[in-house]
Design an enzyme around this catalytic site. Structure first.
Site, PDB file in Angstrom:
ATOM      1  N   GLU A  68      24.231  69.391  22.645  1.00 32.66           N
ATOM      2  CA  GLU A  68      23.154  70.285  23.072  1.00 32.66           C
ATOM      3  C   GLU A  68      22.971  71.440  22.094  1.00 32.66           C
ATOM      4  OE1 GLU A  68      24.720  68.049  26.488  1.00 32.66           O
ATOM      5  OE2 GLU A  68      25.667  69.328  24.988  1.00 32.66           O
ATOM      6  N   GLU A 319      29.880  67.865  10.364  1.00 32.27           N
ATOM      7  CA  GLU A 319      29.598  67.146   9.119  1.00 32.27           C
ATOM      8  C   GLU A 319      29.033  65.748   9.333  1.00 32.27           C
ATOM      9  OE1 GLU A 319      32.134  68.532   5.465  1.00 32.27           O
ATOM     10  OE2 GLU A 319      33.467  67.560   6.901  1.00 32.27           O
ATOM     11  N   LEU A 345      19.027  59.598  16.452  1.00 29.96           N
ATOM     12  CA  LEU A 345      18.046  60.128  15.507  1.00 29.96           C
ATOM     13  C   LEU A 345      18.702  60.682  14.244  1.00 29.96           C
ATOM     14  CD1 LEU A 345      15.743  61.965  18.079  1.00 29.96           C
ATOM     15  CD2 LEU A 345      15.504  59.642  17.167  1.00 29.96           C
ATOM     16  N   GLU A 346      19.977  61.089  14.342  1.00 31.65           N
ATOM     17  CA  GLU A 346      20.635  61.666  13.165  1.00 31.65           C
ATOM     18  C   GLU A 346      20.759  60.658  12.026  1.00 31.65           C
ATOM     19  OE1 GLU A 346      24.243  63.584  14.500  1.00 31.65           O
ATOM     20  OE2 GLU A 346      23.143  65.457  14.821  1.00 31.65           O
TER      21      GLU A 346
END
Length: 432
Positions: A68, A319, A345-346
């Site tokens: 979040e 990281e 989505l990363e």
């Protein structure tokens, strides 16, 4: 102006039970602190007892944990730009979330743990900070906290509101408590129409609910980050192909390691980059690797993964996004076991083909649409994970095509942060 909802018998029972359980909750906190010192530190903040001077008039964000918080950072920065003279307060409930907030925001925001949802703790917290705007990220509903905001006329918003079917069923069992809490909320900016429908079903005022999209799409991967990812890959991995599994959980690592062992027969130079969702579990993951005869290297050692290293373990915070960009194929965890999935989505924004398991109920719409866009692939088990990872690793043009599709999917759904800023600004300036 909101005049507050009267105290209900069900909320009084809830508070009494919470008070009764508080010694057990604190005991568990200190028990967890034996392995994770962060849980037993700053525990007075959880009771809203502070050694700092009060700082009234803050814009307050609550982000439960790392996920979040990561999603909230662009929104926090945008609100800070809109109201530059306003102090920003960010609360969390986990030590990992706390650490990430401090690392990213530094001195630009105040940070404490969210107090327990007890009337006296909530009262001390609000008197200490006196928020002019309260913003809760995603899901959490705290009856006493919400009631206190309503009673004091503090505009309260749920932003990036997400409510799975399972969570909605749980709240429906306590609808009288939930409905009273949600009556104190001025705005619910839901991610999807399905989330909006579920909020209304559990008692939210339909007039307070809008569909604003998912702020997680407003993910940023600047050129400097891509350059850093390239430099890290060159320094740590050389020319080795990289299969990354991010945000993994117990019961999942063994499946991933089995798939990786099968892949090694086809790709002898392949390196697995494994990032457990909770870095404190790294010892258990190392033991799992040793049991399967796989050698490991820790990111914190800051040494290259030479050919003898099979698994590179990411035991640091903050990281993962960079290491996604330094890899070839990504699997997103919490999905081969019934956790509900994590942020797909990363890796997609980094242009990677994204694999995920069948248990994605927390990201159901994103997963479905990512598949429809041609940017994601659902795998049902270990065998399918190995099969699809092998296909992608052996076919660069297929990897690139799926990666481009995923990246296009992310960019086409951006804009939720700006919509949230406009909605929140209208609450802050008293237009709602």
């Amino acid at each position: 102006m909101w005049t507050g909802a009267p105290a209900s018998p069900v909320r009084l029972i809830y508070s009494a039970l919470f008070y009764f359980l508080t010694p057990i909750i604190l005991g568990r906190l200190f028990w967890r602190g034996r392995k994770l010192p962060g849980y037993s530190q700053r525990w007075l903040e959880r009771l809203a007892i502070y050694d700092s001077e009060s700082e009234p008039g803050v814009i307050w964000f609550h982000a439960v944990s790392v996920g979040e918080a990561e999603a909230a950072f662009p929104l926090i920065r945008a609100i800070k730009n809109r109201f530059p003279t306003q102090t920003i307060l960010v609360t969390a409930t986990t030590p990992t979330g706390s650490a990430r907030i401090k690392e990213v925001l530094g001195d630009t925001a105040r940070h404490v743990y969210l107090p327990y949802d007890l009337p006296d703790c909530v009262d001390r917290f609000i008197r200490h900070y006196n928020p002019v705007l309260a913003i809760v990220l995603e899901t959490e509903i705290w009856p006493n906290l919400y009631h206190a905001c309503g009673e004091r006329g503090i505009p309260l918003a749920i932003v990036n509101g997400r409510l799975s079917e399972r969570s909605a069923r749980g709240y429906l069992r306590l609808r009288s408590l939930t409905q009273g809490s949600l009556s104190c909320v001025r705005l619910i900016a839901a991610q999807t129409s399905e989330d909006a429908r579920r909020y209304i079903a559990i008692g939210a005022n339909p007039n307070s609910v809008v569909v604003a999209g998912n702020i997680k799409f407003d993910i940023e991967l600047p050129v400097e980050a891509l350059e850093r990812a390239g430099a890290l890959r060159s320094a740590l991995f050389g020319r080795r192909p990289i299969f990354i599994a991010g945000s993994t959980h117990p019961g999942e690592e063994s499946q991933i390691l089995t798939a990786f062992s099968a892949l090694q027969r086809q790709f002898p130079e392949l390196l697995l980059l494994l990032a457990p969702r909770h870095p404190h579990r790294i010892g258990d993951v190392i033991a799992e690797c040793k049991k399967m005869g796989l050698t490991t290297r820790l990111r914190s050692e800051n040494k290259p993964a030479e050919e003898s290293v099979d698994v590179f373990l990411l035991d640091t915070l903050g990281e993962l996004r960079c290491f996604y960009a330094a890899s070839d194929v990504a699997f997103v965890g919490g999905s081969l076991v019934p956790i509900g999935g994590h942020n797909m989505l990363e890796p997609a924004v980094a242009g990677l083909p994204v694999l995920f398991g069948p248990h994605i109920f927390n990201f159901a719409e994103i997963g479905c649409k990512l598949k429809e866009s041609g940017g994601g692939i659902e795998v049902k088990n270990t065998e399918e994970l190995a099969l699809w990872a092998g296909r992608l690793l052996s076919n660069e043009s297929l990897r690139s095509e799926i990666g481009r599709n995923g990246k296009r999917f992310v960019s086409s759904n951006q804009g939720a942060v700006q919509r949230a800023v406009e909605l929140l600004s209208s609450l802050r300036t008293g237009d709602s």
